[in-house]
Motif scaffolding. Structure first.
Motif, short mmCIF file in Angstrom:
data_model
loop_
_atom_site.label_atom_id
_atom_site.label_comp_id
_atom_site.label_asym_id
_atom_site.label_seq_id
_atom_site.Cartn_x
_atom_site.Cartn_y
_atom_site.Cartn_z
N UNK A 189 0.83 -1.20 0.00
CA UNK A 189 0.00 0.00 0.00
C UNK A 189 0.86 1.25 0.00
N UNK A 190 1.91 1.23 0.83
CA UNK A 190 2.85 2.35 0.85
C UNK A 190 3.52 2.51 -0.51
N UNK A 191 3.89 1.39 -1.13
CA UNK A 191 4.54 1.44 -2.44
C UNK A 191 3.62 2.08 -3.47
N UNK A 192 2.33 1.79 -3.39
CA UNK A 192 1.37 2.40 -4.32
C UNK A 192 1.39 3.91 -4.16
N UNK A 193 1.42 4.38 -2.90
CA UNK A 193 1.46 5.83 -2.64
C UNK A 193 2.76 6.44 -3.15
N UNK A 194 3.88 5.80 -2.87
CA UNK A 194 5.18 6.33 -3.29
C UNK A 194 5.32 6.30 -4.81
N UNK A 195 4.72 5.31 -5.44
CA UNK A 195 4.79 5.21 -6.90
C UNK A 195 3.95 6.25 -7.61
N UNK A 196 3.11 6.94 -6.86
CA UNK A 196 2.26 7.98 -7.42
C UNK A 196 3.01 9.30 -7.62
N UNK A 197 4.22 9.41 -7.07
CA UNK A 197 4.97 10.67 -7.07
C UNK A 197 5.44 11.05 -8.48
N UNK A 198 5.32 12.34 -8.80
CA UNK A 198 5.90 12.91 -10.01
C UNK A 198 6.49 14.28 -9.67
N UNK A 199 7.68 14.57 -10.19
CA UNK A 199 8.27 15.90 -10.01
C UNK A 199 7.96 16.72 -11.26
N UNK A 200 7.06 17.69 -11.12
CA UNK A 200 6.56 18.38 -12.31
C UNK A 200 6.71 19.90 -12.20
N UNK A 201 7.67 20.35 -11.39
CA UNK A 201 7.83 21.80 -11.22
C UNK A 201 8.27 22.49 -12.52
N UNK A 202 9.07 21.83 -13.32
CA UNK A 202 9.65 22.46 -14.50
C UNK A 202 9.17 21.87 -15.83
N UNK A 203 8.53 20.75 -15.78
CA UNK A 203 8.03 20.12 -16.99
C UNK A 203 6.76 19.37 -16.65
N UNK A 204 5.76 19.56 -17.48
CA UNK A 204 4.47 18.91 -17.20
C UNK A 204 4.65 17.40 -17.18
N UNK A 205 4.14 16.80 -16.15
CA UNK A 205 4.17 15.34 -16.02
C UNK A 205 2.76 14.89 -15.64
N UNK A 206 2.21 14.03 -16.44
CA UNK A 206 0.85 13.55 -16.16
C UNK A 206 0.86 12.69 -14.90
N UNK A 207 0.11 13.13 -13.91
CA UNK A 207 0.02 12.36 -12.67
C UNK A 207 -0.81 11.10 -12.91
N UNK A 208 -0.46 10.00 -12.27
CA UNK A 208 -1.27 8.79 -12.40
C UNK A 208 -2.71 9.05 -11.98
N UNK A 209 -3.63 8.46 -12.70
CA UNK A 209 -5.05 8.66 -12.42
C UNK A 209 -5.70 7.40 -11.86
N UNK A 210 -4.90 6.44 -11.49
CA UNK A 210 -5.42 5.25 -10.81
C UNK A 210 -5.47 5.51 -9.31
N UNK A 211 -6.56 5.12 -8.69
CA UNK A 211 -6.72 5.33 -7.25
C UNK A 211 -7.00 3.98 -6.59
N UNK A 212 -6.45 3.81 -5.42
CA UNK A 212 -6.57 2.54 -4.70
C UNK A 212 -7.49 2.70 -3.50
N UNK A 213 -8.47 1.82 -3.39
CA UNK A 213 -9.28 1.76 -2.17
C UNK A 213 -8.40 1.15 -1.07
N UNK A 214 -8.21 1.85 0.04
CA UNK A 214 -7.30 1.34 1.07
C UNK A 214 -7.71 -0.04 1.57
N UNK A 215 -6.77 -0.96 1.63
CA UNK A 215 -7.10 -2.30 2.13
C UNK A 215 -7.51 -2.27 3.60
#
Length: 460
Positions: free
Chosen positions: A106-132
């Motif tokens: 579950x933590x990995x899912x949250x950490x894998x959602x990270x994108x650094x987009x301050x200087x270049x547009x990066x599409x954020x993941x749009x998959x959402x997880x119902x917490x187990x």
């Protein structure tokens, strides 16, 4: 709640089925019938990180298959589920069965959602997880937010993340949680007896400073965090080669990670009197830069001969540790990106830690293993302390000789800690050299989750 997670119910969510190679080969894994034949025809073999969307009769996605590979693959990387946010189509998902470690997945899912987009547009993941069920989603959400904070600070280049900007980030965090913030800037550092911090930062047009945050009930146990905040390290007069400067924007990784840790502590309302000290400087080259064999006093008193201007992190930490130690905290922790020797010994993923408190060492090692935030104890070997001797001052910051560099750095810092009940020093890297599940290339949150778990157990 972390944006990686959904607030909707699990009934409408698309199930993710974790499948090991052994289970797939034995035909023990769901699905069966036409769905399994489709998976086999698609070449699904349950390899580590392999992903397949199974269609429903109406063309929608009915299930997701996600391969765990061999048993050794799961042991090697319990953060494998961190690949999912980058693979899944937009939608709401749930874990249909338990991976090897549901908390880490579950933590990995949250950490894998990270994108650094301050200087270049990066599409954020749009998959959402119902917490187990059974997972402390509040704790995981704050860990995810803290990791994003540390990564953002480290990833921001030095032209936009100097001492002033680092102080602003710390002030924003303190104000968010009702903490007290103060900052000693420029020549005031000399006036208020922080000569080593001033010496390291005085060559830069961006004034050095000592950031100070206080939070929590003053009657609670004192826990003080000290983070190295060298916003860029040229090496000073002992100039680094160009290759050595490539990622020196990360040299404030200790500061970024103590701020991440402070965020978790304050958000969880742990019963501590928290103090955060960050000496924020830029180690620049100019006519007034400090030089090899210069000698400076320290806040604690001992005079320090400069053996190498590229060993500046221990200098700024020394003054900050001395200030922290004056309050005799119950626990004093410092984090810094300090030595290449630590990387030679343990690589980028496993920071060494040092303490003379055996009970603390056992606790932090256990918490590091539980959180998959690896740390490894190394010795404060007393005999090596003589290597710090100077013929003209009380101590040398970087003696000649290439042996045991991380240990020698820890022994140097130990000279500035006396009154604290327990002291923990961590020599982090703060950077992921190549992307892995849940850990994109770039700035990384290291040691903070392990220490947060320790503090939660002691002061929750």
């Amino acid at each position: 709640m972390n944006p990686a997670f959904a607030t909707s119910s699990a009934e409408a969510a698309i199930p993710i089925i974790f499948v090991s190679k052994a289970a797939w080969q034995a035909a023990d894994a769901t699905p069966d019938g036409p769905a399994r034949r489709f998976a086999e025809a698609s070449g699904f073999l349950a390899k580590s990180g392999q992903y397949l969307a199974l269609p429903a009769a109406n063309g929608d996605i009915s299930h997701i298959l996600f391969g765990l590979g061999e048993e050794s693959d799961q042991t090697r990387d319990p953060f494998l589920a961190g690949k999912l946010p980058g693979l899944l189509p937009p939608g709401t998902y749930r874990f249909a069965n338990a991976p090897r470690d549901i908390h880490l997945a579950t933590l990995a899912f949250a950490l894998g959602n990270y994108r650094f987009d301050r200087y270049r547009k990066a599409d954020a993941p749009k998959a959402r997880l119902v917490p187990p069920e059974g997972v402390d989603i509040a704790a995981i959400s704050r860990m995810g937010e803290a990791a994003s904070l540390a990564r953002d600070l480290i990833n921001t280049p030095a032209n936009d993340m100097g001492p002033e900007e680092l102080a602003a980030a710390a002030q924003h965090l303190a104000q968010r949680f009702g903490g007290e913030f103060s900052c000693i800037v420029g020549d005031d550092l000399k006036q208020r007896n922080f000569p080593l911090i001033h010496a390291v930062g005085m060559a830069s047009p961006r004034a050095p400073r000592l950031i100070d945050i206080a939070w929590g009930d003053p009657t609670h146990p004192k826990v003080t965090l000290v983070g190295k905040g060298v916003c860029f390290d040229t090496g000073g007069v002992d100039l680094k080669p160009a290759s050595g400067m490539q990622i020196m924007k990360k040299d404030m990784g200790g500061a970024a990670n103590v701020l991440a840790l402070a965020l978790m502590v304050m958000d969880a309302k742990l019963k501590v009197r928290l103090r955060v000290l960050i000496p924020a400087v830029e180690n620049a080259v100019a006519g007034n830069a400090f030089r090899p064999l210069d000698i400076f006093p320290s806040r604690k008193g001992p005079t320090v001969e400069i053996g190498n201007t590229d060993a500046e992190g221990r200098l700024v930490l020394a003054d900050a540790l001395a200030l922290a130690d004056e309050e005799a905290p119950e626990l004093l922790i410092d984090l810094g990106t300090l030595t290449g020797a630590a990387r030679v010994a343990l690589g980028p993923d496993v920071p060494p830690f040092y303490t003379n408190d055996d009970a603390l060492a056992l606790d932090i090692a256990r918490c590091a293993q539980t959180e998959n935030d690896p740390l490894w104890r190394m010795p404060l070997w007393p005999a090596y302390g003589t290597w710090l001797d100077s013929k003209v001052a009380d101590i040398n910051n970087a003696p000649s000789g290439g042996f045991a560099g991380s240990i020698v750095c820890a022994l140097f810092l130990q000279r500035f800690v006396e009154a604290a009940t327990s002291w923990l020093h961590v020599d982090i890297y703060g950077w992921t050299p190549s992307a892995k599940p849940a850990r994109p290339e770039g700035g990384e949150c290291q040691a903070a989750r392990a220490i947060y778990r320790l503090l939660s157990e002691r002061y929750g």
